[in-house]
Design a protein around this motif. Structure first.
Motif, PDB file in Angstrom:
ATOM      1  N   TYR A   1       0.820  -1.204   0.000  1.00  0.00           N
ATOM      2  CA  TYR A   1       0.000   0.000   0.000  1.00  0.00           C
ATOM      3  C   TYR A   1       0.861   1.264   0.000  1.00  0.00           C
ATOM      4  O   TYR A   1       2.080   1.222   0.120  1.00  0.00           O
TER       5      TYR A   1
ATOM      6  N   ALA B   1      -7.905   5.110   4.960  1.00  0.00           N
ATOM      7  CA  ALA B   1      -7.887   5.723   3.630  1.00  0.00           C
ATOM      8  C   ALA B   1      -7.321   7.138   3.650  1.00  0.00           C
ATOM      9  O   ALA B   1      -6.609   7.549   2.727  1.00  0.00           O
TER      10      ALA B   1
ATOM     11  N   PHE C   1      -7.340  -0.559   0.408  1.00  0.00           N
ATOM     12  CA  PHE C   1      -7.121  -0.175  -0.981  1.00  0.00           C
ATOM     13  C   PHE C   1      -7.652  -1.266  -1.907  1.00  0.00           C
ATOM     14  O   PHE C   1      -8.815  -1.646  -1.824  1.00  0.00           O
TER      15      PHE C   1
ATOM     16  N   PHE D   1     -13.182  -0.387   3.486  1.00  0.00           N
ATOM     17  CA  PHE D   1     -12.004   0.367   3.898  1.00  0.00           C
ATOM     18  C   PHE D   1     -12.406   1.555   4.773  1.00  0.00           C
ATOM     19  O   PHE D   1     -11.688   1.929   5.707  1.00  0.00           O
ATOM     20  N   ASP D   2     -13.560   2.168   4.486  1.00  0.00           N
ATOM     21  CA  ASP D   2     -14.034   3.281   5.309  1.00  0.00           C
ATOM     22  C   ASP D   2     -14.762   2.812   6.556  1.00  0.00           C
ATOM     23  O   ASP D   2     -15.379   3.614   7.266  1.00  0.00           O
TER      24      ASP D   2
END
Length: 607
Positions: free
Chosen positions: A165, A312, A571, A580-581
């Protein structure tokens, strides 16, 4: 102390809390140094050209910089004035974590150097602030692209790819200052003794002074439980024994994560308290009985989730303290009782919340970054800095009751042969160093793949087989003492022979589920969306597969736990049970139900 505009304003070291402190997060001067020539070009002696919001890395959105290209070096500058009431005491400047090789100057004079992107370090400013004058702090962080470096999951190519990442360079945890007397207390080592109904304390000092004593007072909700005191003028680390009365003993466990309050004081010859801090402790025991890893003397099946701790907007830095708490709560809501803190040394406040919430964690090092690309028999070459950084991590986190095991290395794939390699030496060094520093917790020499230490406390393997029936067959050898082991693609061994240790599958699952992606999307492009195996057709198929894989391990009487990959999407790696959120992605009640039945190893013996 902090102002409302300071990001991440909470106290960063919750098991070692002094009253006086100053949070230095906020806007700092900043400049990139692409050629690492800044010292020669005079960056040490002039204002920098830009600004950044500390503690967020320059690659992150929250930093206000958002540069995701390789950053060979970056510079920071900040001026601050220690409060006048600090006069007469030494000022310590603390950095939670800076990636990767750091030099700190104070008023133009070098104060400290540190290598390692995951662990804290301190610059002793001495009496430079004794008069309450302004102090100028300059920081250079180097983050070279080549050579062995403990990077964790940071991408070594320009763009995100596979399970790698966006990079983190420079300051990514809180910067803060505190005043201490000339002779002061250092971080304690708190060892619970459940069998003896006590806590053992080691209280390191910066030095000894005639007539000094150390005192510890343990409290619960009803008031003082016990206290102990000792001379502090003889030993550099006085030891205290806090014996709890029988009716005031309360075990720490996931069901009842009770924490005692602890006050530590350094008392001068005249009876005044010259230094003090507040801490806490949990009374619990981790043991091994046959194939079981026990908590407080009882087999405890570890329903762990792989948590990588990425965000993120903040990358490796959580946007808020509430975000750390939320991750634990989300995991527990899905039926997990703990986590492997994967390829990252999590900030200490995460462990504090795990302590409070009864969440079991394995401490791990972000060791990825020692692949040389050489022959498969000598392709992993971690250097001495790995051992040094890992010891800093273990020392920082030793006293947290939520930490129930250590994992210094992960997936160090290298063929086993009759020559001792760098990987053999460093694996053994990290294992022995961990055992020397902490005799109370199990250690796995390397998670999955290369078990190079015969006497490792536990054994594990990683398998992303997606078919439950095939997965059951793969795991069937454990009953005969021949567990599944990761090997080279041609079948060559990575590990020394298994010797009957407790065994768990420390990575499995990783079911690819992206509800928004086209049903026919190929998994070949791992820069877009991917998980392990073929993507399930719908959510029902996900839950069927999840329950089937989990059931194989819950039903095995020789299996002490598992770790499912993973808590959230990160990601392009879209195999999390949350987005991811941290948004909802699956029916969490069904995940919890699949994990809620008793595991075979937890059932009492027949008769």
């Amino acid at each position: 102390m902090h102002t409302p505009s300071v990001p991440r304003p909470e106290y960063p070291r919750p098991q070692f809390v002094r009253r006086d402190w100053l949070n230095l997060n906020g806007v700092w001067q900043f400049e990139t140094d692409q050629g690492d020539s800044g010292l020669d070009r005079g960056l040490l002696g002039r204002d920098l050209s830009g600004e950044i919001l500390v503690p967020f890395a320059p690659e992150s959105e929250l930093s206000g910089v958002g540069v995701t290209d390789f950053l060979e070096a970056v510079w920071y500058r900040r001026r601050f004035t220690p409060p006048a009431e600090w006069a007469g005491r030494r000022v310590l400047l603390h950095f939670g974590a800076v990636d990767h090789d750091t030099t700190v100057w104070v008023d133009g004079t070098e104060a400290v150097r540190h290598r390692g992107g995951f662990t804290p370090f301190t610059a002793d400013l001495g009496d430079v602030a004794a008069a309450g004058g302004e102090v100028e702090i300059t920081v250079r962080a180097r983050d070279p692209r080549s050579g062995p470096q403990a990077r964790g999951k940071q991408a070594v190519r320009y763009a995100n790819h596979d399970c790698n990442y966006t990079r983190t360079t420079g300051i990514w945890q809180t910067v803060w200052a505190e005043p201490v007397p000339e002779v002061h207390l250092r971080r304690p080592r708190i060892t619970p003794d459940l069998a003896g109904g006590a806590f053992h304390l080691e209280l390191p000092l910066s030095g000894n002074r005639p007539g000094h004593r150390v005192r510890a007072v343990l409290r619960d909700g009803a008031g003082e439980v016990c206290r102990a005191e000792s001379r502090a003028d003889l030993d550099l680390a006085p030891r205290l024994h806090l014996a709890l009365p029988g009716d005031r003993r309360r075990e720490w466990s996931p069901e009842d994560p009770f924490l005692y309050d602890l006050l530590i004081e350094l008392v001068a010859a005249d009876g005044t308290v010259s230094d003090s801090y507040e801490s806490y402790a949990g009374l619990r025991a981790v043991g091994i009985r046959g194939k079981a890893v026990t908590l407080n003397g009882r087999a405890r099946f570890q329903r762990l989730v792989l948590d990588q701790g990425w965000y993120a907007d903040g990358l490796m830095t959580a946007p808020s303290d509430e975000a750390l708490i939320r991750d634990i709560e989300l995991s527990m809501a899905a039926g997990f009782n703990g986590a492997r803190l994967h390829q990252k040394v999590f900030e200490e406040r995460f462990l504090h919340h795990a302590d409070r919430l009864g969440y079991l964690v394995w401490g791990e090092f972000g060791d990825w970054g020692c692949e040389t690309g050489g022959s498969s028999g000598d392709n992993q070459r971690p250097d001495a800095s790995y051992v040094a950084q890992w010891l800093e991590a273990v020392e920082r986190d030793y006293s947290h009751p939520s930490v129930i095991g250590w994992c210094p290395l992960n997936e160090t794939y290298q063929k086993l042969h009759d020559r001792i390699t760098v990987l053999d030496d460093v694996t053994r060094a990290m294992f022995l160093a961990t055992k020397a520093l902490d005799t109370t917790r199990p250690v796995v020499d390397a998670s999955g793949y290369s078990h190079r230490v015969l006497e490792t406390d536990v054994w594990d393997a990683h398998s992303y087989e997606q078919d439950p029936a095939a997965f059951r067959q793969l795991m069937s050898g454990l009953a005969k003492g021949e567990p599944f082991a990761n090997t080279h693609e041609n079948g060559a061994a990575y590990s020394q022979p298994y010797r009957g240790q407790p065994y768990f599958v420390s990575e499995f699952g990783g079911i690819w589920w992206d509800p928004e992606a086209a049903a026919g999307q190929s998994g070949a492009d791992r820069t877009a969306s991917w998980g392990y195996g073929d993507r399930v057709r719908d959510e029902d198929e996900f839950h069927e597969r999840f329950a089937g894989l989990v059931g194989v391990l819950l039903d095995d009487p020789d299996m002490f736990g598992y770790c499912y990959t993973q808590l959230t999407d990160v990601f392009q790696e879209q195999n999390g049970v949350y987005r991811f959120d941290r948004g909802t992605k699956l029916d969490i009640a069904r995940l919890r139900e699949a994990q809620s039945r008793p595991a075979a190893i937890e059932r009492p013996p027949a008769g």
